[in-house]
Write an enzyme that holds these catalytic residues in place. Structure first.
Site, PDB file in Angstrom:
ATOM      1  N   GLY A  14     -56.565  10.367   3.315  1.00  0.00           N
ATOM      2  CA  GLY A  14     -57.790  10.921   2.735  1.00  0.00           C
ATOM      3  C   GLY A  14     -58.047  12.346   3.201  1.00  0.00           C
ATOM      4  O   GLY A  14     -58.354  13.228   2.392  1.00  0.00           O
ATOM      5  N   VAL A  74     -59.596   4.419   1.056  1.00  0.00           N
ATOM      6  CA  VAL A  74     -59.789   3.422   2.114  1.00  0.00           C
ATOM      7  C   VAL A  74     -58.813   2.269   1.888  1.00  0.00           C
ATOM      8  O   VAL A  74     -58.078   2.249   0.899  1.00  0.00           O
ATOM      9  CB  VAL A  74     -61.253   2.899   2.162  1.00  0.00           C
ATOM     10  CG1 VAL A  74     -62.221   4.032   2.424  1.00  0.00           C
ATOM     11  CG2 VAL A  74     -61.635   2.165   0.895  1.00  0.00           C
ATOM     12  N   SER A 128     -48.231   9.349  -4.449  1.00  0.00           N
ATOM     13  CA  SER A 128     -47.036   9.115  -3.642  1.00  0.00           C
ATOM     14  C   SER A 128     -46.613  10.365  -2.901  1.00  0.00           C
ATOM     15  O   SER A 128     -46.807  11.477  -3.372  1.00  0.00           O
ATOM     16  CB  SER A 128     -45.875   8.641  -4.510  1.00  0.00           C
ATOM     17  OG  SER A 128     -44.722   8.499  -3.701  1.00  0.00           O
ATOM     18  N   GLY A 129     -46.011  10.131  -1.766  1.00  0.00           N
ATOM     19  CA  GLY A 129     -45.471  11.251  -0.992  1.00  0.00           C
ATOM     20  C   GLY A 129     -45.846  11.148   0.471  1.00  0.00           C
ATOM     21  O   GLY A 129     -45.560  12.043   1.255  1.00  0.00           O
ATOM     22  N   LYS A 182     -47.396   3.284 -10.294  1.00  0.00           N
ATOM     23  CA  LYS A 182     -47.162   3.508  -8.854  1.00  0.00           C
ATOM     24  C   LYS A 182     -46.516   2.287  -8.206  1.00  0.00           C
ATOM     25  O   LYS A 182     -45.649   2.401  -7.343  1.00  0.00           O
ATOM     26  CB  LYS A 182     -48.478   3.858  -8.135  1.00  0.00           C
ATOM     27  CG  LYS A 182     -48.347   4.004  -6.616  1.00  0.00           C
ATOM     28  CD  LYS A 182     -47.385   5.107  -6.255  1.00  0.00           C
ATOM     29  CE  LYS A 182     -47.154   5.426  -4.804  1.00  0.00           C
ATOM     30  NZ  LYS A 182     -47.445   4.572  -3.736  1.00  0.00           N
ATOM     31  N   HIS A 185     -42.944   2.355  -9.105  1.00  0.00           N
ATOM     32  CA  HIS A 185     -42.358   3.418  -8.271  1.00  0.00           C
ATOM     33  C   HIS A 185     -41.992   2.856  -6.897  1.00  0.00           C
ATOM     34  O   HIS A 185     -40.900   3.088  -6.381  1.00  0.00           O
ATOM     35  CB  HIS A 185     -43.363   4.579  -8.129  1.00  0.00           C
ATOM     36  CG  HIS A 185     -43.056   5.517  -7.001  1.00  0.00           C
ATOM     37  ND1 HIS A 185     -43.299   5.205  -5.676  1.00  0.00           N
ATOM     38  CD2 HIS A 185     -42.509   6.753  -6.982  1.00  0.00           C
ATOM     39  CE1 HIS A 185     -42.907   6.205  -4.903  1.00  0.00           C
ATOM     40  NE2 HIS A 185     -42.431   7.156  -5.673  1.00  0.00           N
ATOM     41  N   ASN A 186     -42.903   2.113  -6.306  1.00  0.00           N
ATOM     42  CA  ASN A 186     -42.637   1.559  -4.979  1.00  0.00           C
ATOM     43  C   ASN A 186     -41.521   0.520  -5.020  1.00  0.00           C
ATOM     44  O   ASN A 186     -40.714   0.439  -4.098  1.00  0.00           O
ATOM     45  CB  ASN A 186     -43.908   0.953  -4.384  1.00  0.00           C
ATOM     46  CG  ASN A 186     -44.819   2.012  -3.781  1.00  0.00           C
ATOM     47  OD1 ASN A 186     -44.831   3.155  -4.248  1.00  0.00           O
ATOM     48  ND2 ASN A 186     -45.588   1.650  -2.779  1.00  0.00           N
ATOM     49  N   GLU A 189     -38.477   2.345  -5.076  1.00  0.00           N
ATOM     50  CA  GLU A 189     -38.317   2.878  -3.705  1.00  0.00           C
ATOM     51  C   GLU A 189     -37.639   1.821  -2.814  1.00  0.00           C
ATOM     52  O   GLU A 189     -36.708   2.129  -2.063  1.00  0.00           O
ATOM     53  CB  GLU A 189     -39.714   3.241  -3.181  1.00  0.00           C
ATOM     54  CG  GLU A 189     -39.830   3.616  -1.720  1.00  0.00           C
ATOM     55  CD  GLU A 189     -41.315   3.841  -1.317  1.00  0.00           C
ATOM     56  OE1 GLU A 189     -42.003   4.621  -1.999  1.00  0.00           O
ATOM     57  OE2 GLU A 189     -41.776   3.222  -0.337  1.00  0.00           O
TER      58      GLU A 189
END
Ligand code: 6PG
Length: 481
Positions: A14, A74, A128-129, A182, A185-186, A189
């Site tokens: 955050g 969070v 992501s990143g 996402k 994407h994971n 990954e």
């Protein structure tokens, strides 16, 4: 009410996102449940740009320009729901709440529907990143309404990674589409990481190479088709020496891979949608196997290998084979991942441009890689491509790798080394290209024990055999006259 955007949740992700926004010239409201964290961010990084810290959620909301944009960073689950409720009670019609954590897309759909009733926009956004990406340019995958994207898209595009001048951010689709993408994407990954680890394992076990020698091979591979963030960091990790023991760092790490759930979500969702993401599934299960301590201890105690690793005469050839096997496995798992996105889009009515997903993954995210351009091009050539591997470029590439990947999987089987992703992606390849599958026999078995019926290769209709009677075939569908 001066801030362009706000971030609540000042843990690393955050605060880094807030700092990235501030560095890009946006006025950023910041908030955290415990005030100390907010104060620390301002003390340490206040010089990054214009921050507007608030102690209470009410002041935080009041500090935002309308229509307000508040990003929640969070923990997924209950903490997210609590913050959404609090924010929603303070916001007005047209305001936007963004959940930038790794939420399950079905939760995002539920939250979006609930907030829509109140006239608020809820945007589930993949980011992501890791920590570094959040600060310097992540890949961003926002879902939600087009209207909300008009407001926040320009800000997100500005702070995202850029490749060839293009932002690694686009409006993915309605409601949970961003978190769905996402999630996949994971999953990809996970598959990438596992297949890299399988190649490492083969070099270590079959060739007896040291970690640093293997690291050099990955560094070399990173100059070719495999060029990617994960190959790059693998080379670095393998070159690293443990400070305490002087041993290769990888050799002192306990061999149990953890997971926080996004890979499992990808597989569970794929099962629900009926999409075979075998590479991702095997990669996820490989982590579970590694963590199955009692089973591994029991297996290690009594199960023989009954295998002998054949002598490898041409080591350079073997390493070249591994590189090709890795590339081929990667092509298959991406093809499967994109199938899942396509099926998800169909199921949930999302207008997802598949090529754009590969485009926004070229920079910022964990699976960033050179070859993602090729995926974008494939979907540009044929937007309704049924199978990524059947695109002319991918067919040519994977064809070049086939003999090598067969040799690698055969060697692993002969020597007794586990290669779940190498093997399962090869099986998938052979299944998807096969003219006939043994599924015919499965259908016959189903019909035998459960009268589940079957279709014929030579006639229309649905049939059943009276197995326990005279084994007569009967037609089951309504137009049997
Ligand atoms: C990213 C990562 C990020 C996180 C994973 C790790 O895109 O930045 O995917 O989301 O590192 O959730 O997942 P596991 O802990 O399950 O390996």
């Amino acid at each position: 009410d001066v801030a362009d955007i706000g971030v609540t949740g000042m843990a690393v992700m955050g605060s880094n996102l807030a700092r990235n926004l501030a560095r890009n010239g946006f006025k950023v409201a910041v908030h955290n449940r415990s005030v100390g964290k907010t104060e620390k961010v301002i003390a340490d990084h206040g010089s990054d740009g214009e921050f507007y810290p608030s102690e209470s959620m009410a002041d935080f909301v009041a500090s935002l320009q309308k229509p307000r944009v508040a990003i929640i960073m969070v923990k997924a689950g209950k903490p997210t729901d609590a913050v959404i409720d609090e924010l929603a009670s303070l916001m007005d019609e047209g305001d936007i709440i963004v959940d930038a954590g790794n939420a399950l897309f079905t939760d995002t759909r539920r939250r979006e529907a609930a907030l829509r009733e109140k006239g608020l926009h809820f945007v589930g956004s993949g980011v992501s990143g890791g920590e570094e990406g959040a600060l310097n340019g992540p890949s961003i995958m926002p879902g939600g309404t087009k209207e909300s994207y008009d407001r926040l898209g320009p800000m997100f595009e500005k702070i995202s990674a850029h490749v060839d001048g293009e932002p690694c951010c686009t409006h993915v689709g309605a409601d949970g589409a961003g978190h769905f993408v996402k999630m996949v994407h994971n999953g990809i990954e996970y598959a990438d990481m596992q297949v890299i680890s399988e190649a490492y394992d083969m070099m270590s076990k079959a060739l007896g190479m040291s970690a640093s020698q293997i690291g050099e091979v990955f560094a070399e591979w990173n100059k070719g088709d495999l060029e990617s963030f994960l190959i790059e960091i693998t080379a670095e990790v393998l070159a690293h020496t443990d400070a305490d023991t002087g041993k290769p760092f990888v050799d002192v790490i306990l061999d149990r891979a953890a997971q926080k759930g996004t890979g499992a979500w990808t597989v569970q969702t794929a099962l629900d949608l009926g999409v075979p993401v075998t590479g991702i599934a095997e990669a996820t299960f490989a982590r579970s196997v590694s963590g199955s301590v009692p089973q591994r201890e029991a297996g290690q105690a009594v199960l023989p290998a009954q295998a002998e690793a054949p002598e490898i005469a041409d080591r350079a050839q073997f390493i070249d084979d591994l590189q090709k096997a890795l590339y081929a496995a990667k092509l298959v798992s991406y093809s499967q991942g994109f199938d899942e996105i396509a099926k998800g889009a169909e199921e949930y009515g999302w207008d997802i441009t598949l090529g754009d997903m590969a485009r926004i993954w070229r920079g910022g995210c964990i699976i960033r890689a050179r070859f993602l351009d090729r995926i974008t091009e494939a979907y540009e050539r044929t937007p309704d491509l049924a199978l990524l591997l059947a695109d002319e470029y991918f067919t040519t590439e994977i064809t070049k790798c086939i003999p090598a990947r067969r040799r690698v999987v055969a060697y692993a089987a002969t020597a007794g080394y586990p290669v779940p992703v190498f093997a399962s992606t090869l099986s998938y390849y052979d299944a998807v290209r096969a003219e006939r599958l043994p599924a015919a026999l499965v259908q016959a078995q189903r019909d035998y024990f459960g009268a589940h019926t079957y279709q014929r290769v030579d006639a229309e209709g649905t049939y059943h055999v009276e197995w326990s009677e005279d084994r007569r075939q009967t037609r089951q569908d309504s137009d049997q006259h």
